[in-house]
Design an enzyme around this catalytic site. Structure first.
Site, PDB file in Angstrom:
ATOM      1  N   ASN A  86       0.842  -1.189   0.000  1.00  0.00           N
ATOM      2  CA  ASN A  86       0.000   0.000   0.000  1.00  0.00           C
ATOM      3  C   ASN A  86       0.882   1.246   0.000  1.00  0.00           C
ATOM      4  OD1 ASN A  86      -2.392  -1.571   0.240  1.00  0.00           O
ATOM      5  ND2 ASN A  86      -2.001  -1.777   2.419  1.00  0.00           N
ATOM      6  N   HIS A  99       6.749  -1.915   2.902  1.00  0.00           N
ATOM      7  CA  HIS A  99       6.532  -3.298   3.318  1.00  0.00           C
ATOM      8  C   HIS A  99       5.624  -3.988   2.313  1.00  0.00           C
ATOM      9  CE1 HIS A  99       3.321  -0.956   5.284  1.00  0.00           C
ATOM     10  NE2 HIS A  99       2.586  -2.048   5.285  1.00  0.00           N
TER      11      HIS A  99
END
Length: 110
Positions: A86, A99
């Site tokens: 995201n 991440h």
């Protein structure tokens, strides 16, 4: 970054259920899994999101995806898995550290 949750996890200051660690990345299980198997792979170096990546980060990204493939095999995700990163608040990024969520172990919704 001093106040970054994932930097603290990468440094070992905050405990996590680690799957893998080397000099560049750390992988650990998500504390709120969204699938039967749900882990994250993060670079140890602080990068705010995929939007901050440059061409100089190509080798790091290649390594991240090689680790993801290795861990997916080890976790038995032979039928497939999803990799998500995201970027920004509108996309649901809650930790401002690059991440990759890896989800699998079951049929995922489309």
């Amino acid at each position: 970054m001093e106040d970054c949750l994932f930097c603290k996890i990468a440094a070992g200051d905050i405990p996590s259920k680690k799957l893998y660690e080397d000099e560049q990345v750390v992988a650990f299980y998500d504390i709120a899994p969204q699938a039967k198997v749900h882990f994250l792979v993060i670079p140890k170096r602080h990068i705010p999101s995929a939007a901050a990546l440059t061409e100089e980060d190509g080798a790091l990204l290649g390594h991240v995806f090689a680790v993801i493939a290795k861990l997916a095999r080890e976790q038995g995700l032979d039928n497939g898995y999803r990799v998500i990163s995201n970027v920004g608040e509108d996309a649901g990024q809650t930790v401002k550290h690059l991440h990759f969520h890896v989800l699998g172990g079951e049929k995922l919704p489309v």
